[in-house]
Motif scaffolding. Structure first.
Motif, PDB file in Angstrom:
ATOM      1  N   ASP A 135       0.680  24.336 -17.843  1.00  0.00           N
ATOM      2  CA  ASP A 135       1.587  24.704 -18.940  1.00  0.00           C
ATOM      3  C   ASP A 135       2.992  24.975 -18.415  1.00  0.00           C
ATOM      4  O   ASP A 135       3.975  24.569 -19.025  1.00  0.00           O
ATOM      5  N   ALA A 136       3.078  25.658 -17.264  1.00  0.00           N
ATOM      6  CA  ALA A 136       4.384  25.948 -16.681  1.00  0.00           C
ATOM      7  C   ALA A 136       5.098  24.677 -16.250  1.00  0.00           C
ATOM      8  O   ALA A 136       6.301  24.528 -16.442  1.00  0.00           O
ATOM      9  N   ALA A 138       4.600  21.680 -17.529  1.00  0.00           N
ATOM     10  CA  ALA A 138       4.932  20.918 -18.726  1.00  0.00           C
ATOM     11  C   ALA A 138       6.185  21.439 -19.409  1.00  0.00           C
ATOM     12  O   ALA A 138       6.940  20.678 -20.015  1.00  0.00           O
ATOM     13  N   SER A 139       6.448  22.737 -19.284  1.00  0.00           N
ATOM     14  CA  SER A 139       7.623  23.322 -19.931  1.00  0.00           C
ATOM     15  C   SER A 139       8.888  23.170 -19.084  1.00  0.00           C
ATOM     16  O   SER A 139       9.971  23.462 -19.541  1.00  0.00           O
ATOM     17  N   ASP A 140       8.758  22.724 -17.850  1.00  0.00           N
ATOM     18  CA  ASP A 140       9.935  22.508 -16.969  1.00  0.00           C
ATOM     19  C   ASP A 140      10.688  21.270 -17.311  1.00  0.00           C
ATOM     20  O   ASP A 140      10.457  20.346 -17.844  1.00  0.00           O
TER      21      ASP A 140
END
Length: 140
Positions: A135-136, A138-140
């Protein structure tokens, strides 16, 4: 739901033992046998069951007979031998959740279920960490 994750190799072995021939349909009788084998082995492959039996015998210091089994302290020693950093407090909390028989000795089938539950707990933690990092990323 059986309550545990079957790894592909274990699934193949249990299906073969249950009479499932790779290209045939799984009959109801074969399915019932499949579930029985899963429960009997706690989803472990035969080689894993044999290794668990060796560990159980190595760490069980109680005398034979009907009262033969593993003490909670011996189970903790097995987990530490396997490299798990388990505090006494977290170990006790885990046992309260998983144990059915309470203060009695741990039989080999119960030992397999406990080891499976410990593995499932570990897999759940790994899955959570994986999802968090995915998730981290993917949000970058």
């Amino acid at each position: 739901e059986l309550g545990f994750t079957l790894f592909p190799a274990a699934l193949e072995e249990i299906l073969a033992e249950s009479g499932f021939a790779g290209h045939s349909e799984l009959s109801f009788d074969n399915f019932v046998h499949f579930v029985e084998v899963c429960r009997k082995t706690s989803g472990y492959m035969q080689a894993e069951v044999e290794k668990l039996m060796q560990l159980f015998n190595k760490f069980t210091r109680t005398d034979g007979g009907d009262g033969c089994g593993m003490k909670d302290t011996e189970l903790l020693a097995v987990l530490r031998h396997l490299g798990y950093a388990v505090s006494l407090e977290s170990f006790r909390r885990f046992l309260v959740k998983i144990r059915v028989a309470g203060d009695s000795l741990i039989t080999f089938p119960e030992f397999m279920r406990i080891m499976r539950a410990f593995r499932e707990q570990e897999l759940h933690g790994i899955e959570e960490a994986f999802e968090m990092f995915a998730d981290a990323e993917a949000s970058d």
